[in-house]
Design a protein around this motif. Structure first.
Motif, PDB file in Angstrom:
ATOM      1  N   SER A 117      58.391  32.595  36.481  1.00  0.00           N
ATOM      2  CA  SER A 117      59.709  32.965  36.968  1.00  0.00           C
ATOM      3  C   SER A 117      59.550  33.812  38.222  1.00  0.00           C
ATOM      4  O   SER A 117      58.537  34.466  38.413  1.00  0.00           O
ATOM      5  N   THR A 118      60.542  33.790  39.090  1.00  0.00           N
ATOM      6  CA  THR A 118      60.511  34.582  40.304  1.00  0.00           C
ATOM      7  C   THR A 118      61.428  35.780  40.133  1.00  0.00           C
ATOM      8  O   THR A 118      62.517  35.644  39.601  1.00  0.00           O
ATOM      9  N   SER A 119      60.960  36.944  40.574  1.00  0.00           N
ATOM     10  CA  SER A 119      61.740  38.169  40.447  1.00  0.00           C
ATOM     11  C   SER A 119      61.538  39.042  41.669  1.00  0.00           C
ATOM     12  O   SER A 119      60.510  38.954  42.339  1.00  0.00           O
ATOM     13  N   PRO A 120      62.497  39.924  41.946  1.00  0.00           N
ATOM     14  CA  PRO A 120      62.287  40.902  43.000  1.00  0.00           C
ATOM     15  C   PRO A 120      61.159  41.844  42.592  1.00  0.00           C
ATOM     16  O   PRO A 120      60.871  42.002  41.404  1.00  0.00           O
ATOM     17  N   VAL A 121      60.528  42.435  43.564  1.00  0.00           N
ATOM     18  CA  VAL A 121      59.458  43.389  43.269  1.00  0.00           C
ATOM     19  C   VAL A 121      60.053  44.637  42.642  1.00  0.00           C
ATOM     20  O   VAL A 121      61.032  45.189  43.130  1.00  0.00           O
ATOM     21  N   THR A 122      59.478  45.043  41.539  1.00  0.00           N
ATOM     22  CA  THR A 122      59.901  46.256  40.850  1.00  0.00           C
ATOM     23  C   THR A 122      58.921  47.375  41.160  1.00  0.00           C
ATOM     24  O   THR A 122      57.836  47.135  41.697  1.00  0.00           O
ATOM     25  N   ASP A 123      59.288  48.594  40.798  1.00  0.00           N
ATOM     26  CA  ASP A 123      58.363  49.719  40.963  1.00  0.00           C
ATOM     27  C   ASP A 123      57.079  49.474  40.179  1.00  0.00           C
ATOM     28  O   ASP A 123      55.992  49.822  40.642  1.00  0.00           O
ATOM     29  N   ASP A 124      57.188  48.870  38.998  1.00  0.00           N
ATOM     30  CA  ASP A 124      56.008  48.583  38.179  1.00  0.00           C
ATOM     31  C   ASP A 124      55.042  47.651  38.907  1.00  0.00           C
ATOM     32  O   ASP A 124      53.833  47.868  38.898  1.00  0.00           O
ATOM     33  N   VAL A 125      55.566  46.592  39.518  1.00  0.00           N
ATOM     34  CA  VAL A 125      54.714  45.645  40.247  1.00  0.00           C
ATOM     35  C   VAL A 125      54.072  46.342  41.440  1.00  0.00           C
ATOM     36  O   VAL A 125      52.878  46.180  41.699  1.00  0.00           O
ATOM     37  N   GLN A 126      54.845  47.149  42.171  1.00  0.00           N
ATOM     38  CA  GLN A 126      54.287  47.874  43.315  1.00  0.00           C
ATOM     39  C   GLN A 126      53.172  48.817  42.854  1.00  0.00           C
ATOM     40  O   GLN A 126      52.132  48.921  43.501  1.00  0.00           O
ATOM     41  N   GLU A 127      53.369  49.488  41.725  1.00  0.00           N
ATOM     42  CA  GLU A 127      52.338  50.389  41.188  1.00  0.00           C
ATOM     43  C   GLU A 127      51.077  49.620  40.814  1.00  0.00           C
ATOM     44  O   GLU A 127      49.964  50.095  41.046  1.00  0.00           O
ATOM     45  N   ILE A 128      51.235  48.438  40.226  1.00  0.00           N
ATOM     46  CA  ILE A 128      50.072  47.609  39.886  1.00  0.00           C
ATOM     47  C   ILE A 128      49.311  47.241  41.152  1.00  0.00           C
ATOM     48  O   ILE A 128      48.084  47.357  41.211  1.00  0.00           O
ATOM     49  N   VAL A 129      50.037  46.810  42.185  1.00  0.00           N
ATOM     50  CA  VAL A 129      49.393  46.448  43.455  1.00  0.00           C
ATOM     51  C   VAL A 129      48.652  47.652  44.030  1.00  0.00           C
ATOM     52  O   VAL A 129      47.492  47.546  44.435  1.00  0.00           O
ATOM     53  N   GLN A 130      49.300  48.807  44.047  1.00  0.00           N
ATOM     54  CA  GLN A 130      48.661  50.026  44.574  1.00  0.00           C
ATOM     55  C   GLN A 130      47.402  50.374  43.777  1.00  0.00           C
ATOM     56  O   GLN A 130      46.401  50.800  44.334  1.00  0.00           O
ATOM     57  N   SER A 131      47.452  50.186  42.455  1.00  0.00           N
ATOM     58  CA  SER A 131      46.311  50.541  41.610  1.00  0.00           C
ATOM     59  C   SER A 131      45.099  49.651  41.880  1.00  0.00           C
ATOM     60  O   SER A 131      43.977  50.014  41.543  1.00  0.00           O
ATOM     61  N   LEU A 132      45.326  48.500  42.499  1.00  0.00           N
ATOM     62  CA  LEU A 132      44.238  47.561  42.784  1.00  0.00           C
ATOM     63  C   LEU A 132      43.772  47.611  44.234  1.00  0.00           C
ATOM     64  O   LEU A 132      42.996  46.761  44.671  1.00  0.00           O
ATOM     65  N   LYS A 133      44.223  48.609  44.975  1.00  0.00           N
ATOM     66  CA  LYS A 133      43.893  48.715  46.394  1.00  0.00           C
ATOM     67  C   LYS A 133      42.381  48.721  46.639  1.00  0.00           C
ATOM     68  O   LYS A 133      41.883  48.000  47.506  1.00  0.00           O
ATOM     69  N   ASP A 134      41.630  49.505  45.884  1.00  0.00           N
ATOM     70  CA  ASP A 134      40.174  49.564  46.073  1.00  0.00           C
ATOM     71  C   ASP A 134      39.527  48.194  45.851  1.00  0.00           C
ATOM     72  O   ASP A 134      38.645  47.789  46.608  1.00  0.00           O
ATOM     73  N   ARG A 135      39.971  47.470  44.808  1.00  0.00           N
ATOM     74  CA  ARG A 135      39.427  46.132  44.535  1.00  0.00           C
ATOM     75  C   ARG A 135      39.776  45.162  45.657  1.00  0.00           C
ATOM     76  O   ARG A 135      38.951  44.336  46.045  1.00  0.00           O
ATOM     77  N   MET A 136      40.984  45.283  46.206  1.00  0.00           N
ATOM     78  CA  MET A 136      41.374  44.412  47.314  1.00  0.00           C
ATOM     79  C   MET A 136      40.515  44.698  48.537  1.00  0.00           C
ATOM     80  O   MET A 136      40.090  43.778  49.235  1.00  0.00           O
ATOM     81  N   GLU A 137      40.256  45.986  48.795  1.00  0.00           N
ATOM     82  CA  GLU A 137      39.400  46.342  49.930  1.00  0.00           C
ATOM     83  C   GLU A 137      38.001  45.744  49.758  1.00  0.00           C
ATOM     84  O   GLU A 137      37.422  45.251  50.731  1.00  0.00           O
ATOM     85  N   GLU A 138      37.469  45.775  48.548  1.00  0.00           N
ATOM     86  CA  GLU A 138      36.156  45.168  48.288  1.00  0.00           C
ATOM     87  C   GLU A 138      36.185  43.677  48.595  1.00  0.00           C
ATOM     88  O   GLU A 138      35.280  43.158  49.257  1.00  0.00           O
ATOM     89  N   GLU A 139      37.198  42.982  48.102  1.00  0.00           N
ATOM     90  CA  GLU A 139      37.306  41.537  48.304  1.00  0.00           C
ATOM     91  C   GLU A 139      37.543  41.176  49.772  1.00  0.00           C
ATOM     92  O   GLU A 139      36.995  40.204  50.266  1.00  0.00           O
ATOM     93  N   LEU A 140      38.387  41.963  50.441  1.00  0.00           N
ATOM     94  CA  LEU A 140      38.721  41.689  51.844  1.00  0.00           C
ATOM     95  C   LEU A 140      37.656  42.198  52.810  1.00  0.00           C
ATOM     96  O   LEU A 140      37.663  41.855  53.983  1.00  0.00           O
ATOM     97  N   LYS A 141      36.766  43.052  52.298  1.00  0.00           N
ATOM     98  CA  LYS A 141      35.684  43.656  53.094  1.00  0.00           C
ATOM     99  C   LYS A 141      36.212  44.445  54.297  1.00  0.00           C
ATOM    100  O   LYS A 141      35.683  44.373  55.394  1.00  0.00           O
ATOM    101  N   ARG A 142      37.279  45.211  54.036  1.00  0.00           N
ATOM    102  CA  ARG A 142      37.827  46.101  55.065  1.00  0.00           C
ATOM    103  C   ARG A 142      38.717  47.155  54.433  1.00  0.00           C
ATOM    104  O   ARG A 142      39.204  46.988  53.320  1.00  0.00           O
ATOM    105  N   LYS A 143      38.933  48.215  55.155  1.00  0.00           N
ATOM    106  CA  LYS A 143      39.763  49.332  54.709  1.00  0.00           C
ATOM    107  C   LYS A 143      41.230  48.974  54.914  1.00  0.00           C
ATOM    108  O   LYS A 143      41.641  48.565  55.988  1.00  0.00           O
ATOM    109  N   VAL A 144      42.009  49.114  53.854  1.00  0.00           N
ATOM    110  CA  VAL A 144      43.441  48.838  53.904  1.00  0.00           C
ATOM    111  C   VAL A 144      44.167  50.174  54.034  1.00  0.00           C
ATOM    112  O   VAL A 144      44.011  51.050  53.197  1.00  0.00           O
ATOM    113  N   GLU A 145      44.934  50.319  55.112  1.00  0.00           N
ATOM    114  CA  GLU A 145      45.633  51.582  55.351  1.00  0.00           C
ATOM    115  C   GLU A 145      47.002  51.631  54.691  1.00  0.00           C
ATOM    116  O   GLU A 145      47.510  52.700  54.371  1.00  0.00           O
TER     117      GLU A 145
END
Length: 102
Positions: free
Chosen positions: A10-38
Protein backbone atom coordinates in the motif's frame (compact mmCIF):
# COMPACT_ATOMS: atom_id res chain seq x y z
CA UNK A 1 -4.30 6.74 5.49
CA UNK A 2 -4.07 3.63 3.33
CA UNK A 3 -5.29 0.31 4.63
CA UNK A 4 -2.49 -2.24 4.95
CA UNK A 5 -3.43 -5.82 4.17
CA UNK A 6 -1.30 -8.87 4.88
CA UNK A 7 1.05 -9.46 1.93
CA UNK A 8 -0.15 -6.49 -0.12
CA UNK A 9 1.70 -3.28 -0.86
CA UNK A 10 0.00 0.00 0.00
CA UNK A 11 1.12 3.58 -0.56
CA UNK A 12 1.05 6.08 2.30
CA UNK A 13 2.35 9.53 3.11
CA UNK A 14 5.57 9.57 5.09
CA UNK A 15 4.91 9.49 8.81
CA UNK A 16 7.20 10.54 11.64
CA UNK A 17 7.78 6.83 12.33
CA UNK A 18 9.01 6.20 8.77
CA UNK A 19 11.25 9.28 8.90
CA UNK A 20 12.70 8.06 12.22
CA UNK A 21 13.41 4.63 10.71
CA UNK A 22 15.20 6.26 7.76
CA UNK A 23 17.23 8.48 10.11
CA UNK A 24 18.16 5.46 12.26
CA UNK A 25 19.68 3.79 9.18
CA UNK A 26 21.80 6.77 8.12
CA UNK A 27 25.12 5.13 9.09
CA UNK A 28 24.23 1.95 7.14
CA UNK A 29 23.26 4.04 4.11
CA UNK A 30 26.58 5.89 4.28
CA UNK A 31 28.40 2.53 4.31
CA UNK A 32 26.47 1.30 1.27
CA UNK A 33 26.77 4.60 -0.62
CA UNK A 34 30.44 4.97 0.38
CA UNK A 35 30.04 8.65 1.24
CA UNK A 36 29.05 10.96 4.06
CA UNK A 37 25.38 11.96 4.01
CA UNK A 38 24.80 15.44 5.42
CA UNK A 39 21.00 15.46 5.15
CA UNK A 40 18.34 12.92 4.27
CA UNK A 41 14.59 13.08 4.06
CA UNK A 42 11.96 10.47 3.25
CA UNK A 43 9.49 11.73 0.64
CA UNK A 44 7.10 8.85 0.03
CA UNK A 45 6.81 5.21 1.01
CA UNK A 46 5.02 1.97 0.35
CA UNK A 47 4.62 -0.79 2.90
CA UNK A 48 4.16 -4.52 2.61
CA UNK A 49 3.00 -6.42 5.67
CA UNK A 50 4.19 -10.05 5.96
CA UNK A 51 5.96 -11.35 9.10
CA UNK A 52 6.92 -7.76 9.79
CA UNK A 53 6.82 -4.71 7.56
CA UNK A 54 8.89 -4.12 4.44
CA UNK A 55 9.13 -0.41 3.68
CA UNK A 56 10.04 0.86 0.23
CA UNK A 57 11.02 4.49 0.71
CA UNK A 58 11.93 7.29 -1.70
CA UNK A 59 14.70 9.28 -0.01
CA UNK A 60 16.45 12.49 -0.98
CA UNK A 61 19.90 13.00 0.49
CA UNK A 62 22.65 15.58 0.26
CA UNK A 63 26.31 14.54 0.04
CA UNK A 64 28.82 17.28 -0.64
CA UNK A 65 27.29 19.75 -3.09
CA UNK A 66 24.88 17.27 -4.71
CA UNK A 67 21.37 16.17 -3.89
CA UNK A 68 20.40 12.68 -4.99
CA UNK A 69 17.33 10.48 -4.91
CA UNK A 70 17.43 6.82 -3.91
CA UNK A 71 14.92 4.12 -3.07
CA UNK A 72 15.60 1.99 -0.02
CA UNK A 73 14.06 -1.22 1.21
CA UNK A 74 13.85 -1.58 4.98
CA UNK A 75 12.57 -4.52 6.99
CA UNK A 76 11.06 -3.98 10.43
CA UNK A 77 10.33 -7.22 12.32
CA UNK A 78 7.13 -7.54 14.32
CA UNK A 79 8.82 -8.47 17.61
CA UNK A 80 10.40 -5.13 18.50
CA UNK A 81 13.76 -5.76 16.82
CA UNK A 82 15.43 -2.83 15.10
CA UNK A 83 14.73 -2.15 11.43
CA UNK A 84 17.40 -3.22 8.95
CA UNK A 85 18.44 -1.83 5.60
CA UNK A 86 17.85 -4.53 2.98
CA UNK A 87 18.82 -2.78 -0.26
CA UNK A 88 19.43 0.60 -1.89
CA UNK A 89 18.55 1.47 -5.48
CA UNK A 90 20.60 4.45 -6.67
CA UNK A 91 20.31 6.83 -9.63
CA UNK A 92 16.62 7.44 -9.08
CA UNK A 93 14.66 10.52 -10.15
CA UNK A 94 12.06 12.29 -8.05
CA UNK A 95 9.48 11.27 -10.65
CA UNK A 96 10.33 7.53 -10.40
CA UNK A 97 7.54 5.45 -8.89
CA UNK A 98 8.36 3.35 -5.86
CA UNK A 99 7.93 -0.30 -6.72
CA UNK A 100 8.66 -3.61 -5.02
CA UNK A 101 12.30 -4.71 -5.29
CA UNK A 102 14.22 -7.51 -3.62
Amino acid sequence: MAVKMHGSISTSPVTDDVQEIVQSLKDRMEEELKRKVEFLHALLHRAQVANGISYFVKVVFVAGNAAECIHIRVFKPVAGEKPSLVKIETNKKLSDEITYFS
